[in-house]
Scaffold this active site. Structure first.
Site, PDB file in Angstrom:
ATOM      1  N   HIS A  97       0.828  -1.198   0.000  1.00  0.00           N
ATOM      2  CA  HIS A  97       0.000   0.000   0.000  1.00  0.00           C
ATOM      3  C   HIS A  97       0.867   1.255   0.000  1.00  0.00           C
ATOM      4  CE1 HIS A  97      -3.279  -2.658   0.886  1.00  0.00           C
ATOM      5  NE2 HIS A  97      -2.720  -3.059   1.999  1.00  0.00           N
ATOM      6  N   GLU A 115      -2.149  -0.863   8.124  1.00  0.00           N
ATOM      7  CA  GLU A 115      -3.077  -1.862   8.637  1.00  0.00           C
ATOM      8  C   GLU A 115      -2.368  -2.755   9.639  1.00  0.00           C
ATOM      9  OE1 GLU A 115      -3.842  -3.500   4.728  1.00  0.00           O
ATOM     10  OE2 GLU A 115      -2.846  -5.363   5.253  1.00  0.00           O
ATOM     11  N   HIS A 172       3.309  -7.511   1.603  1.00  0.00           N
ATOM     12  CA  HIS A 172       2.589  -8.387   2.523  1.00  0.00           C
ATOM     13  C   HIS A 172       1.531  -9.214   1.821  1.00  0.00           C
ATOM     14  CE1 HIS A 172       0.071  -4.774   2.306  1.00  0.00           C
ATOM     15  NE2 HIS A 172      -0.947  -5.549   2.615  1.00  0.00           N
ATOM     16  N   ARG A 192      -0.949  -4.540  -6.487  1.00  0.00           N
ATOM     17  CA  ARG A 192      -0.664  -5.977  -6.535  1.00  0.00           C
ATOM     18  C   ARG A 192       0.698  -6.198  -7.172  1.00  0.00           C
ATOM     19  NH1 ARG A 192      -5.108  -7.917  -9.286  1.00  0.00           N
ATOM     20  NH2 ARG A 192      -6.314  -8.061  -7.379  1.00  0.00           N
TER      21      ARG A 192
HETATM   22 ZN    ZN Z   1      -3.024  -4.927   2.788  1.00  0.00          ZN
END
Ligand code: ZN
Length: 310
Positions: A97, A115, A172, A192
């Site tokens: 991200h 996150e 991740h 991605r």
């Molecule tokens: Zn994520």
């Protein structure tokens, strides 16, 4: 306001999803490929409804816009957090991200995404992707162009109860056989990096290699988690993380324990057990918000909770 706000989750079908949101959490799920439960969310892609009290039927985003006093009058355009439960029956794609600055410039003013993951349960041999082995951006670029994925990607074994903080720029992925509670910034921007060469309807899913390379931190840097514990007469609080966007704690209740609301608002997810909050029954799979200025609240029963605030 002396009213606790209970929410109705929104479910997302995913190719990698399974049935554990039904078998473990007793939710009514749309199909046997249900990957995500958006449990506390005001995001446009899954806006939870309040199911009790004076604001029954309100979407959380509407409550945020029209009754900011419930949330301590904090000055932010959108509800800042999103809590999900994720059932990964199969591997998710490997992703990264952006931070707020990159997202603002490159994604029409969107927020970046930090996150964190609490492992609710996992298979005995389960693992997770966090980080990579490239020492510099140059090496990262080379390894990606040589398809050296198995040398690049860092895989760690996991067990139930583990906790990870994923900052922007961290490579991740959740891998198969894992049930996770995720607390995150209210954002949906994901790049991605690698999808294991899989095909969906005969085609590979889109990758975002250039943006990924832009935002990936080199070398990878692990976030150290110190799980400091605070003992109460009938509860134990374990501090999981504090970052600029949220604080997340795990609280275990054994009997009757009082707490005082001192935050703009508090999000609570019941991850295990049964009990009550101020006389209202609560069970595993319930998610609720304690509003600003609620005062003291009493939790009773045998409960495990993930509790967060801004
Ligand atoms: Zn994520």
């Amino acid at each position: 306001m002396r009213e606790i706000l209970f929410l109705k989750p929104v479910f997302k079908e995913m190719i990698w999803g399974g049935t554990r949101l039904k078998t473990d959490f007793h939710y009514e799920i749309p199909s046997n490929n249900t990957g995500e439960c958006w449990a506390i969310s005001a995001h446009q892609n899954g806006d939870c409804e309040i199911i009790n009290g004076s604001y029954k039927g309100y979407k959380l985003s509407k409550l945020w816009s029209e009754h900011r006093e419930i949330f301590g009058d904090i000055n932010q355009e959108v509800f800042p957090l999103l809590v999900k439960i994720i059932d990964a029956k199969d591997d998710l794609s490997i992703q990264v991200h952006p931070d707020d600055t990159y997202a603002k410039e490159n994604e029409n003013g969107a927020l970046g995404k930090t996150e964190c993951w609490y492992i609710l349960d996992c298979d005995e041999d389960a693992s997770i992707v966090i980080g990579h082995h490239a020492k510099s951006k140059d090496e990262l670029r080379k390894m990606i162009s040589n398809n050296a994925w198995s040398n690049l990607i860092r895989i760690l074994p996991i067990k139930k109860g583990d906790f990870f903080q994923i900052e922007p720029g961290t490579v991740h992925a959740i891998k198969k056989g894992t049930l996770i509670l995720e607390t995150q910034q209210n954002s949906d921007i994901t790049y991605r990096l690698y999808d294991y060469g899989r095909l969906q309807n005969g085609k590979p899913r889109e990758l975002h290699l250039n943006k990924s390379i832009d935002v990936i931190h080199c070398p990878h840097n692990d976030i150290q988690i110190n799980r400091d514990k605070t003992e109460y007469p009938n509860a134990m609080k374990e501090h999981l993380v504090t970052c600029p966007y949220y604080t997340v704690n795990k609280i275990e209740i054994n009997g009757k324990q009082e707490f005082t609301q001192e935050e703009p608002f508090t999000l609570i997810s019941v991850i295990e057990g049964d009990g009550e909050i101020d006389g209202t029954e609560i069970h595993k799979g319930d998610h609720f918000i304690i509003p600003s200025n609620y005062g003291t609240y009493q939790l009773t029963g045998k409960l495990q909770l993930i509790v967060s605030h801004v």
